[in-house]
Design a protein around this motif. Sequence first.
Motif, PDB file in Angstrom:
ATOM      1  N   VAL A 190      22.826  -5.932  25.088  1.00 40.57           N
ATOM      2  CA  VAL A 190      23.347  -6.983  25.967  1.00 40.57           C
ATOM      3  C   VAL A 190      22.341  -7.306  27.065  1.00 40.57           C
ATOM      4  N   SER A 191      21.726  -6.266  27.636  1.00 38.25           N
ATOM      5  CA  SER A 191      20.749  -6.490  28.704  1.00 38.25           C
ATOM      6  C   SER A 191      19.547  -7.282  28.188  1.00 38.25           C
ATOM      7  N   LEU A 192      19.180  -7.046  26.936  1.00 39.23           N
ATOM      8  CA  LEU A 192      18.060  -7.791  26.351  1.00 39.23           C
ATOM      9  C   LEU A 192      18.374  -9.283  26.336  1.00 39.23           C
ATOM     10  N   TYR A 193      19.633  -9.635  26.144  1.00 40.57           N
ATOM     11  CA  TYR A 193      20.023 -11.045  26.106  1.00 40.57           C
ATOM     12  C   TYR A 193      19.691 -11.746  27.418  1.00 40.57           C
ATOM     13  N   TYR A 194      20.116 -11.156  28.560  1.00 41.40           N
ATOM     14  CA  TYR A 194      19.875 -11.880  29.811  1.00 41.40           C
ATOM     15  C   TYR A 194      18.433 -11.760  30.290  1.00 41.40           C
ATOM     16  N   TYR A 195      17.721 -10.703  29.883  1.00 41.20           N
ATOM     17  CA  TYR A 195      16.290 -10.673  30.187  1.00 41.20           C
ATOM     18  C   TYR A 195      15.553 -11.734  29.367  1.00 41.20           C
ATOM     19  N   LEU A 196      15.999 -11.921  28.124  1.00 46.81           N
ATOM     20  CA  LEU A 196      15.384 -12.941  27.275  1.00 46.81           C
ATOM     21  C   LEU A 196      15.664 -14.353  27.787  1.00 46.81           C
ATOM     22  N   ARG A 197      16.739 -14.539  28.525  1.00 38.35           N
ATOM     23  CA  ARG A 197      16.987 -15.846  29.138  1.00 38.35           C
ATOM     24  C   ARG A 197      15.841 -16.235  30.053  1.00 38.35           C
ATOM     25  N   ILE A 198      15.329 -15.271  30.802  1.00 41.91           N
ATOM     26  CA  ILE A 198      14.208 -15.542  31.706  1.00 41.91           C
ATOM     27  C   ILE A 198      12.936 -15.777  30.894  1.00 41.91           C
ATOM     28  N   VAL A 199      12.714 -14.943  29.880  1.00 38.35           N
ATOM     29  CA  VAL A 199      11.526 -15.098  29.044  1.00 38.35           C
ATOM     30  C   VAL A 199      11.542 -16.448  28.340  1.00 38.35           C
ATOM     31  N   ARG A 200      12.720 -16.862  27.905  1.00 42.61           N
ATOM     32  CA  ARG A 200      12.828 -18.166  27.239  1.00 42.61           C
ATOM     33  C   ARG A 200      12.419 -19.292  28.177  1.00 42.61           C
TER      34      ARG A 200
END
Length: 258
Positions: A190-200
């Motif tokens: 789940v944490s990877l999802y919101y970190y990936l929001r920034i990376v995206r």
Amino acid sequence: WAADVYQGAPTPVTAYLSVASKGAGLVLMFHLFYRILGRSLGDLTTLLAVLAATTMTVGNLAAVTQKNIKRLMAFSAVSQAGYLIMGFIGRGGENVPAMIFYMVIYVVTNLAVFSAIIIHSNETGSELVTDYRGLSRSNPLLALAMMIALFGLAGIPPLAGFVGKFFLFNIASKAGLHWLVAVAAVNATVSLYYYLRIVRQMYIEPAAEGSGKLKVTPVLGVTLTATTLASVVLGIVPFFYEVIHAGTSKWIESLLSS
């Protein structure tokens, strides 16, 4: 309260609070659990497991909905505290070194992220996740450093966060709490999802009109470089864990005996 404090404080103060309060709190918990509770700590295994699972779950679910990057990092910090609590489960000799090692990793990766946030907010005055769009094209090295730090917090191998989580997950597994390991693994996803929001935003979304190269001061540049490199090196050199293990064993023994 963490999200409001993180958002309301100047970003350098937020960065300080994000690591200093966690470090001080961990030392306090060492004294509370090992000096005061001592050998009765094993009776609290179930309570600690539920507390760890609840903390990481609430922190991660709250972070998913955040649009302000400092509020997102606040709830990320809550979830990281949940992983740390796993270290108090059981009575193995690797518990304290694992927690200290994870705290060191958290400090360097978190400071790397906040160094990038400070650089960005100083120039743009914005703290929204969407305002990081196109950063990889205007400031590729800054975006790369921030991505490495975010992936380190998420626990992506071979970065340091993965190694730190592995040691903590191993503690729960040895205590027979396989359900807690499963909950922690789901939370890491789940944490990877919101970190990936920034990376995206940095790597996929088009840059905002008028965006350009950000000015990086020497102090922030050195800090960002050093902490980013540390978040990589700590993940591939187990020597640091052995040093921490050797240095804390006698200290914990003295706490238990007192």
